[in-house]
Design a protein around this motif. Sequence first.
Motif, PDB file in Angstrom:
ATOM      1  N   SER A  31       0.812  -1.219   0.000  1.00 46.28           N
ATOM      2  CA  SER A  31       0.000   0.000   0.000  1.00 46.28           C
ATOM      3  C   SER A  31       0.848   1.272   0.000  1.00 46.28           C
ATOM      4  N   ARG A  32       2.139   1.140   0.254  1.00 49.54           N
ATOM      5  CA  ARG A  32       3.050   2.287   0.166  1.00 49.54           C
ATOM      6  C   ARG A  32       3.418   2.635  -1.286  1.00 49.54           C
ATOM      7  N   SER A  33       3.049   1.790  -2.222  1.00 50.82           N
ATOM      8  CA  SER A  33       3.450   1.976  -3.615  1.00 50.82           C
ATOM      9  C   SER A  33       2.960   3.310  -4.168  1.00 50.82           C
ATOM     10  N   ASN A  34       3.796   3.938  -4.975  1.00 46.51           N
ATOM     11  CA  ASN A  34       3.485   5.256  -5.535  1.00 46.51           C
ATOM     12  C   ASN A  34       2.227   5.251  -6.399  1.00 46.51           C
ATOM     13  N   CYS A  35       1.893   4.093  -6.969  1.00 42.55           N
ATOM     14  CA  CYS A  35       0.756   4.028  -7.889  1.00 42.55           C
ATOM     15  C   CYS A  35      -0.568   4.362  -7.213  1.00 42.55           C
ATOM     16  N   TYR A  36      -0.609   4.326  -5.877  1.00 43.95           N
ATOM     17  CA  TYR A  36      -1.856   4.621  -5.169  1.00 43.95           C
ATOM     18  C   TYR A  36      -2.038   6.108  -4.895  1.00 43.95           C
ATOM     19  N   GLY A  37      -1.053   6.908  -5.261  1.00 45.99           N
ATOM     20  CA  GLY A  37      -1.209   8.354  -5.217  1.00 45.99           C
ATOM     21  C   GLY A  37      -1.363   8.956  -3.838  1.00 45.99           C
ATOM     22  N   MET A  38      -0.673   8.414  -2.858  1.00 47.13           N
ATOM     23  CA  MET A  38      -0.718   8.999  -1.518  1.00 47.13           C
ATOM     24  C   MET A  38      -0.086  10.390  -1.545  1.00 47.13           C
ATOM     25  N   THR A  39      -0.789  11.367  -0.988  1.00 45.71           N
ATOM     26  CA  THR A  39      -0.277  12.743  -0.976  1.00 45.71           C
ATOM     27  C   THR A  39       0.149  13.178   0.416  1.00 45.71           C
ATOM     28  N   PHE A  40       0.196  12.223   1.349  1.00 49.77           N
ATOM     29  CA  PHE A  40       0.601  12.520   2.716  1.00 49.77           C
ATOM     30  C   PHE A  40       1.414  11.354   3.258  1.00 49.77           C
ATOM     31  N   THR A  41       2.072  11.568   4.380  1.00 48.50           N
ATOM     32  CA  THR A  41       2.886  10.522   4.983  1.00 48.50           C
ATOM     33  C   THR A  41       2.021   9.316   5.311  1.00 48.50           C
ATOM     34  N   PHE A  42       2.512   8.136   4.957  1.00 45.39           N
ATOM     35  CA  PHE A  42       1.736   6.907   5.074  1.00 45.39           C
ATOM     36  C   PHE A  42       1.214   6.676   6.493  1.00 45.39           C
ATOM     37  N   GLU A  43       2.020   7.021   7.489  1.00 44.20           N
ATOM     38  CA  GLU A  43       1.639   6.805   8.884  1.00 44.20           C
ATOM     39  C   GLU A  43       0.676   7.873   9.418  1.00 44.20           C
ATOM     40  N   ASP A  44       0.507   8.969   8.677  1.00 42.65           N
ATOM     41  CA  ASP A  44      -0.454  10.014   9.051  1.00 42.65           C
ATOM     42  C   ASP A  44      -1.814   9.616   8.496  1.00 42.65           C
ATOM     43  N   VAL A  45      -2.466   8.690   9.166  1.00 44.36           N
ATOM     44  CA  VAL A  45      -3.638   8.006   8.621  1.00 44.36           C
ATOM     45  C   VAL A  45      -4.794   8.974   8.371  1.00 44.36           C
ATOM     46  N   ALA A  46      -5.376   8.857   7.185  1.00 43.23           N
ATOM     47  CA  ALA A  46      -6.564   9.643   6.847  1.00 43.23           C
ATOM     48  C   ALA A  46      -7.809   8.881   7.269  1.00 43.23           C
ATOM     49  N   VAL A  47      -8.685   9.549   7.990  1.00 40.17           N
ATOM     50  CA  VAL A  47      -9.944   8.962   8.442  1.00 40.17           C
ATOM     51  C   VAL A  47     -11.065   9.486   7.548  1.00 40.17           C
ATOM     52  N   LYS A  48     -11.752   8.608   6.877  1.00 40.74           N
ATOM     53  CA  LYS A  48     -12.867   9.008   6.024  1.00 40.74           C
ATOM     54  C   LYS A  48     -14.091   9.224   6.918  1.00 40.74           C
ATOM     55  N   ARG A  49     -14.169  10.412   7.460  1.00 42.87           N
ATOM     56  CA  ARG A  49     -15.106  10.704   8.535  1.00 42.87           C
ATOM     57  C   ARG A  49     -16.574  10.525   8.130  1.00 42.87           C
ATOM     58  N   ASN A  50     -16.864  10.746   6.862  1.00 39.28           N
ATOM     59  CA  ASN A  50     -18.257  10.614   6.409  1.00 39.28           C
ATOM     60  C   ASN A  50     -18.579   9.219   5.885  1.00 39.28           C
ATOM     61  N   ALA A  51     -17.679   8.264   6.100  1.00 38.65           N
ATOM     62  CA  ALA A  51     -17.880   6.911   5.582  1.00 38.65           C
ATOM     63  C   ALA A  51     -19.178   6.259   6.066  1.00 38.65           C
ATOM     64  N   PRO A  52     -19.532   6.352   7.349  1.00 41.86           N
ATOM     65  CA  PRO A  52     -20.790   5.723   7.778  1.00 41.86           C
ATOM     66  C   PRO A  52     -22.015   6.260   7.044  1.00 41.86           C
ATOM     67  N   GLN A  53     -22.065   7.556   6.828  1.00 43.10           N
ATOM     68  CA  GLN A  53     -23.200   8.140   6.115  1.00 43.10           C
ATOM     69  C   GLN A  53     -23.251   7.650   4.662  1.00 43.10           C
ATOM     70  N   LEU A  54     -22.078   7.602   4.040  1.00 40.30           N
ATOM     71  CA  LEU A  54     -22.013   7.113   2.661  1.00 40.30           C
ATOM     72  C   LEU A  54     -22.395   5.638   2.585  1.00 40.30           C
ATOM     73  N   LEU A  55     -21.935   4.867   3.556  1.00 33.13           N
ATOM     74  CA  LEU A  55     -22.246   3.438   3.550  1.00 33.13           C
ATOM     75  C   LEU A  55     -23.733   3.198   3.736  1.00 33.13           C
ATOM     76  N   GLU A  56     -24.344   3.900   4.676  1.00 30.97           N
ATOM     77  CA  GLU A  56     -25.778   3.685   4.903  1.00 30.97           C
ATOM     78  C   GLU A  56     -26.580   4.044   3.654  1.00 30.97           C
ATOM     79  N   ALA A  57     -26.204   5.122   2.999  1.00 28.41           N
ATOM     80  CA  ALA A  57     -26.903   5.505   1.776  1.00 28.41           C
ATOM     81  C   ALA A  57     -26.744   4.428   0.702  1.00 28.41           C
ATOM     82  N   ALA A  58     -25.544   3.856   0.603  1.00 31.26           N
ATOM     83  CA  ALA A  58     -25.297   2.813  -0.393  1.00 31.26           C
ATOM     84  C   ALA A  58     -26.072   1.536  -0.072  1.00 31.26           C
ATOM     85  N   LEU A  59     -26.129   1.168   1.198  1.00 32.14           N
ATOM     86  CA  LEU A  59     -26.850  -0.042   1.585  1.00 32.14           C
ATOM     87  C   LEU A  59     -28.348   0.108   1.346  1.00 32.14           C
ATOM     88  N   ARG A  60     -28.872   1.300   1.579  1.00 30.77           N
ATOM     89  CA  ARG A  60     -30.303   1.547   1.363  1.00 30.77           C
ATOM     90  C   ARG A  60     -30.690   1.347  -0.111  1.00 30.77           C
TER      91      ARG A  60
END
Length: 287
Positions: A31-60
């Motif tokens: 997952s460190r591979s450049n092909c994934y286009g990470m724009t921040f330090t790998f260990e500085d984890v990004a939290v997709k804060r709106n993921a639950p809302q998006l998931l519920e909408a998708a499941l519905r």
Amino acid sequence: MHDIEAKSILSPKNGMNLYRGCTHGCIYCDSRSNCYGMTFTFEDVAVKRNAPQLLEAALRKKKVPCMIGTGSMSDPYMPLEKTECMTRTCLELIDRYGFGFSTITKSDLILRDIDLLQSVNQKAKCVVQMTLTTYDDDLCRILEPNVAVTSRRFEVLKELQKAGIPTVVWMTPILPFINDTDENIRGLLNYCSDAGVKGIISFGIGMTLRSGNREYFYKKLDAHFPGMKRQYMHSFGSSYGIKSPNSKVLGKLVTDFCKAHGILTDTKEVFDYASQLELPQTQLSLF
């Protein structure tokens, strides 16, 4: 750690990643591979804060329940999950809407959610996929430094077995000249048998290296295995897919062991088992 807003959460094959980046520190991580286009330090984890809302909408929107998968790009049970609870929140939604769940992890934190995993498995299907690469815990601490050692992961598999939750083991990557030994593979296979796993994925006994993760991997080789980088460069050059010199012998060991113990080992069969949800016709009629 930092927050981001995701535009969508489910892939076309119903996979999701609630976090981006990882703190496990595994020296081989693709997952460190450049092909994934990470724009921040790998260990500085990004939290997709709106993921639950998006998931519920998708499941519905889905007319027929299916398996929802996670863990392909970052472990959903990293230490920060203890406080952020993104995985648990989404698992609650999956359970509420009657979908199946499949996850890949190296973490014993998954046992926190065993109540939900059981509930999902009773209503639909739940498969926990655990990565085991290194039988020796001391070597494991070098290769996968910030996560539960393999013996602890085996204990997790046993707990899941007791809870009636089916499991699959990713016996990969296996690093040439480091853990590609008969002793290592036999130790892992015995763990799998004792824990009653349904399938093992080994991808031909080897690993992958490409720009981004190759440089990190070589840096760690220099730190922990002096001279090993030169051996890799001489043996594999810039190849992406790298097979162990012992791959044929070890691959046969895995195949023969799985056949003798009734464990799935064909990659497609294991993938299908973990990703396909077959519900009784009576349950389908509810949707």
